[in-house]
Scaffold this motif. Structure first.
Motif, PDB file in Angstrom:
ATOM      1  N   GLN A 163      -7.822   3.592   4.438  1.00  7.79           N
ATOM      2  CA  GLN A 163      -8.820   4.406   3.754  1.00  7.79           C
ATOM      3  C   GLN A 163      -8.263   4.858   2.412  1.00  7.79           C
ATOM      4  O   GLN A 163      -7.198   5.469   2.348  1.00  7.79           O
ATOM      5  CB  GLN A 163      -9.226   5.620   4.580  1.00  7.79           C
ATOM      6  N   HIS A 164      -8.984   4.535   1.363  1.00  6.55           N
ATOM      7  CA  HIS A 164      -8.611   4.989   0.029  1.00  6.55           C
ATOM      8  C   HIS A 164      -9.085   6.427  -0.146  1.00  6.55           C
ATOM      9  O   HIS A 164      -9.994   6.882   0.555  1.00  6.55           O
ATOM     10  CB  HIS A 164      -9.250   4.084  -1.022  1.00  6.55           C
ATOM     11  N   GLU A 165      -8.477   7.156  -1.063  1.00  2.00           N
ATOM     12  CA  GLU A 165      -8.848   8.553  -1.271  1.00  2.00           C
ATOM     13  C   GLU A 165     -10.322   8.710  -1.651  1.00  2.00           C
ATOM     14  O   GLU A 165     -10.913   9.773  -1.467  1.00  2.00           O
ATOM     15  CB  GLU A 165      -7.974   9.193  -2.338  1.00  2.00           C
ATOM     16  N   SER A 166     -10.926   7.641  -2.155  1.00  2.00           N
ATOM     17  CA  SER A 166     -12.347   7.671  -2.512  1.00  2.00           C
ATOM     18  C   SER A 166     -13.243   7.619  -1.286  1.00  2.00           C
ATOM     19  O   SER A 166     -14.450   7.841  -1.388  1.00  2.00           O
ATOM     20  CB  SER A 166     -12.672   6.484  -3.418  1.00  2.00           C
ATOM     21  N   GLY A 167     -12.658   7.301  -0.119  1.00  2.00           N
ATOM     22  CA  GLY A 167     -13.427   7.157   1.102  1.00  2.00           C
ATOM     23  C   GLY A 167     -13.712   5.717   1.470  1.00  2.00           C
ATOM     24  O   GLY A 167     -14.122   5.421   2.591  1.00  2.00           O
ATOM     25  N   VAL A 168     -13.487   4.803   0.532  1.00  2.00           N
ATOM     26  CA  VAL A 168     -13.719   3.381   0.796  1.00  2.00           C
ATOM     27  C   VAL A 168     -12.642   2.853   1.740  1.00  2.00           C
ATOM     28  O   VAL A 168     -11.458   3.175   1.594  1.00  2.00           O
ATOM     29  CB  VAL A 168     -13.710   2.574  -0.516  1.00  2.00           C
ATOM     30  N   THR A 220       0.836  -1.201   0.000  1.00  2.00           N
ATOM     31  CA  THR A 220       0.000   0.000   0.000  1.00  2.00           C
ATOM     32  C   THR A 220       0.872   1.254   0.000  1.00  2.00           C
ATOM     33  O   THR A 220       1.984   1.255   0.536  1.00  2.00           O
ATOM     34  CB  THR A 220      -0.936   0.045   1.222  1.00  2.00           C
ATOM     35  N   GLU A 221       0.351   2.309  -0.582  1.00  2.00           N
ATOM     36  CA  GLU A 221       1.080   3.577  -0.655  1.00  2.00           C
ATOM     37  C   GLU A 221       0.078   4.723  -0.635  1.00  2.00           C
ATOM     38  O   GLU A 221      -0.911   4.705  -1.363  1.00  2.00           O
ATOM     39  CB  GLU A 221       1.927   3.615  -1.922  1.00  2.00           C
ATOM     40  N   GLU A 222       0.335   5.719   0.215  1.00  2.00           N
ATOM     41  CA  GLU A 222      -0.623   6.812   0.357  1.00  2.00           C
ATOM     42  C   GLU A 222      -0.538   7.836  -0.756  1.00  2.00           C
ATOM     43  O   GLU A 222      -1.436   8.648  -0.928  1.00  2.00           O
ATOM     44  CB  GLU A 222      -0.477   7.504   1.707  1.00  2.00           C
ATOM     45  N   SER A 223       0.530   7.820  -1.559  1.00  2.00           N
ATOM     46  CA  SER A 223       0.667   8.766  -2.662  1.00  2.00           C
ATOM     47  C   SER A 223       0.274   8.079  -3.976  1.00  2.00           C
ATOM     48  O   SER A 223       0.041   6.866  -4.010  1.00  2.00           O
ATOM     49  CB  SER A 223       2.102   9.290  -2.742  1.00  2.00           C
ATOM     50  N   PRO A 224       0.234   8.819  -5.080  1.00  2.00           N
ATOM     51  CA  PRO A 224      -0.108   8.201  -6.363  1.00  2.00           C
ATOM     52  C   PRO A 224       1.014   7.370  -6.978  1.00  2.00           C
ATOM     53  O   PRO A 224       0.770   6.651  -7.946  1.00  2.00           O
ATOM     54  CB  PRO A 224      -0.420   9.406  -7.271  1.00  2.00           C
ATOM     55  N   TRP A 225       2.237   7.480  -6.467  1.00  2.00           N
ATOM     56  CA  TRP A 225       3.389   6.772  -7.043  1.00  2.00           C
ATOM     57  C   TRP A 225       4.067   5.916  -5.994  1.00  2.00           C
ATOM     58  O   TRP A 225       4.234   6.338  -4.842  1.00  2.00           O
ATOM     59  CB  TRP A 225       4.434   7.771  -7.550  1.00  2.00           C
TER      60      TRP A 225
END
Length: 535
Positions: A155-160, A38-43
Motif C-alpha cells: 500500500q502506497h501512502e496515497s492509498g493505492v 520498496t521502502e516504507e519511508s521517504p528515503w
C-alpha cells in the motif's frame, strides 16, 4: 483481482530499502537482474539515512573487513565533502577524511549525504527500468502457495495498492515484516538458554524482550540564542523516570557503563580540567566538524545516546496500535531529552542549567517541517527467520569460546564482520549486554529459511540469535548480508536452482562469484585472532 490493485512483475522483489536492501539491489542489478525495491519511508538507506545513524564499523575498516561496494559507498561520501566549495585543503587531501570527526567511527557524516551517494549508485539502473524504486510503500499481504511466495501486496501512502509477482523475495525490512506476512518460521525477541546454550541468553525465552529503539536527532549549538522547543507532553514522566537497572534518572548525564555496569558521568561539552569528565557527548557522534571549512562553520552532532534509548515496549509481535504507541513514546523521549538539555541540564561551565542554544537540524534529516527528529527510529532488532543455520554466541563470543582461538569457521561463508556483541537494554527489563567477540563470518545458511524456497534474508532478518544480533546488526555487516542475498537470488535465477540447492550443490561456484564481486569471505589469520576491543 480487484481493479483497485495494480499488478507488476519482476525477477527479484526486495522489500525494505535500508542498508541491506540497497546492497541487495546493487548486486542483483550488477548481475543483470530485474529488481523492484520498496521502502516504507521517504528515503532509501535505513540506518545511514532515514534513521540518521553514523556508521558503526570494524576497527580495520579502512584496510580490510568490508565489501568492495561498501568501500565504494564510503569513498562516495568522502568525495561529496572533498568537492564542497569551502572545504579546507587539509581536509580535502585527507585520504581517511572523517567529515564529522566523530569518535564513534571513521566516517561520521550527514544523512542527506549518504542518501545522495546511495541514490547515485542506483541511478544508472533506473532509466532502463531494470530497477524500480517505490518509496512510502509498505507491505500488507503475502500470497503463499505451498512452500513458495507468489506475490506481495503493498500500500502506497496515497492509498493505492500494488501487487508484485516475482521469482525471489528478499526481506530487507527493518522489523522483518515480509517474514511475518509470509508465515515463514521465525523468532522474535530473546531465545532461552535451553534452546541456544548461550552464556548470555536469558534462562527462558521471552519473545517480547527486544533491543531498545532510538529516535535520533541532529543539533547544532548557537551560543547566545534561544531555540528551546515547546515542552513535550510527556516531559514530566521522562524527567522523573528511572529504570531499575539505571543508576540515575533517564534525563541525566549519568548512565551505566555498557560493559561494567558502573555509573558513568558524561556531559555535553567536556571540561579537560575535571578528571570526572572522560570525553563528552558532543564529539561522540558529531557529523559536521566546522574546522573542516574555511571560514569555519558550526558543528552538528547526532544524538543517539543512552538517554534516548526507548525500552518500555517492543515493536514486533504486538498489535499495530501498541506498536504505534511505542513509536510515539520514543519520539517523545527524544524531544524530552532535547528539552531537558535546553532548559535544565547541568552545564559543563557551571553557569546554571540548560543550553537554550541547542537547535534541531531537521533540515539535515528530512523533517524540518514536522518534528525535526530523524525520519524513522533506529531499529536494532527484527523478526528473524528460522534459518538453515543459526549463528550463536558459542560460535563467535570470546568468553563462550573458552580456550578456542577465533570464531568458528563457516565453510559456506558469504562475508565477514567484526564488532562486539553489543545489546542495548531490552524491553523485557534487562540492561546492557556488551561482551567481546572474535571477527566472524556470515554463513550462507543464515540467509535461507528452513522451509520457504524463494524467501531470502537480506539484513537483520538473518539467522542469528537475540545475542548474536548484537554484532551482526551493524552497517557494514547488514550491507554484506544484503549484497550476498541479492547475488544469491541472481545466481539462483541463472542456475535454475533454489537457494537451498545453491548451498548444497553449487557452493564453490557461488563463492567464486562473490569473490569476483568483491566480498571477502574470510579474515586473514592476524585479524581473525584479534578479539573486538572495548570502545
Amino acid at each position: 483481482m480487484s481493479r483497485d490493485i495494480r499488478e507488476h512483475r519482476t525477477e527479484i522483489l526486495i522489500v525494505g530499502g535500508g542498508v541491506g536492501g540497497v546492497a541487495a539491489a546493487l548486486s542483483a542489478l550488477r548481475l543483470g537482474r530485474q529488481v523492484i525495491l520498496t521502502e516504507e519511508s521517504p528515503w532509501i538507506g535505513g540506518q545511514l539515512t532515514s534513521q540518521a545513524v553514523p556508521p558503526d564499523e570494524a576497527i580495520w575498516v579502512e584496510e580490510y573487513g568490508a565489501t568492495a561496494s561498501y568501500r565504494e559507498f564510503r569513498e562516495g561520501v568522502r568525495q561529496v565533502y572533498r568537492t564542497h566549495p569551502h572545504i579546507t585543503a587539509e581536509a580535502a587531501s585527507d585520504a581517511h577524511l572523517n567529515p564529522g570527526a566523530g569518535n564513534v567511527g571513521r566516517l561520521c557524516h550527514e544523512p542527506r549525504v549518504a542518501l545522495r551517494v546511495l541514490e547515485g549508485l542506483l541511478a544508472p539502473y533506473l532509466t532502463s527500468r531494470q530497477l524500480r524504486v517505490w518509496l512510502n510503500t509498505r507491505p500488507i499481504q503475502a500470497e503463499v502457495a505451498g512452500d513458495c511466495i507468489g506475490a506481495v501486496t503493498f500500500q502506497h501512502e496515497s492509498g493505492v495498492r500494488h501487487t508484485v509477482h516475482a521469482a525471489y523475495f528478499l526481506d530487507a525490512t527493518e522489523l522483518g515484516e515480509l517474514t511475518g506476512l509470509s508465515g515463514a518460521e521465525s523468532v522474535t525477541g530473546a531465545e532461552g538458554q535451553d534452546e541456544t546454550g548461550e552464556p548470555h541468553a536469558l534462562p527462558e525465552a521471552d519473545p517480547l524482550n527486544q533491543q531498545a529503539i532510538t529516535w535520533c536527532f541532529a543539533v547544532d549549538h548557537r551560543e547566545g540564542e534561544d531555540h528551546t522547543i515547546p515542552r513535550p507532553q510527556s516531559y514530566d514522566f521522562w524527567r522523573s523516570y528511572q529504570a531499575p537497572f539505571w543508576p540515575a534518572p533517564q534525563l541525566s548525564w549519568t548512565y551505566p557503563h555498557p560493559i561494567t555496569g558502573l555509573p558513568v558521568y558524561r556531559d555535553l561539552f567536556s571540561d579537560p580540567r575535571e578528571e570526572a569528565h572522560k570525553g563528552d557527548f558532543w564529539h561522540y557522534r558529531r557529523i559536521v566538524a566546522g574546522r573542516h571549512y574555511a571560514p569555519p562553520i558550526g558543528d552538528v552532532t547526532l544524538v543517539n545516546w543512552p538517554q534516548n534509548d526507548y525500552w518500555l515496549g517492543p515493536l514486533v509481535g504486538v498489535p499495530e496500535e501498541e506498536k504505534q504507541r511505542h513509536l510515539a513514546a520514543a519520539r517523545e523521549l527524544s524531544l524530552s531529552l532535547l528539552y531537558w538539555m535546553q532548559t535544565e541540564a547541568p552545564r559543563h561551565d557551571g553557569k546554571g542549567g540548560g543550553y537554550p542554544g541547542l537547535r534541531l537540524r531537521g533540515d539535515l534529516t528530512g523533517t524540518e517541517l514536522t518534528h525535526g527528529l530523524a525520519l524513522r527510529p533506529y531499529i536494532r532488532e527484527a523478526r528473524r527467520i528460522r534459518a538453515q543455520f543459526t549463528v550463536t554466541e558459542n560460535m563467535i563470543g570470546v568468553e563462550a569460546r573458552g580456550n578456542e582461538q577465533g570464531a568458528e569457521v563457516f565453510p559456506d561463508s558469504v562475508g565477514i564482520g567484526q564488532y562486539r556483541i553489543d545489546l542495548h537494554p531490552g524491553t523485557g527489563g534487562r540492561g546492557y549486554v556488551d561482551v567481546a567477540s572474535w571477527p566472524f563470518q556470515i554463513p550462507l545458511g543464515a540467509l535461507i529459511p528452513v522451509r520457504l524456497g524463494n524467501l531470502i534474508a537480506a539484513g537483520k532478518t538473518l539467522g542469528v540469535t537475540h545475542i548474536t544480533n548484537g554484532c551482526y546488526r551493524l552497517h557494514p555487516v547488514e550491507w554484506n548480508a544484503g549484497e550476498a542475498a541479492g547475488a544469491l537470488a541472481a545466481f539462483s535465477l541463472e542456475r535454475g536452482e533454489p537457494p537451498a540447492g545453491v548451498r548444497e550443490r553449487h557452493l564453490p561456484d557461488f563463492q567464486q562469484l562473490l569473490t569476483r564481486l568483491g566480498l571477502p569471505l574470510a579474515w586473514p589469520e592476524a585479524y581473525r585472532l584479534t578479539p573486538s576491543p572495548a570502545f
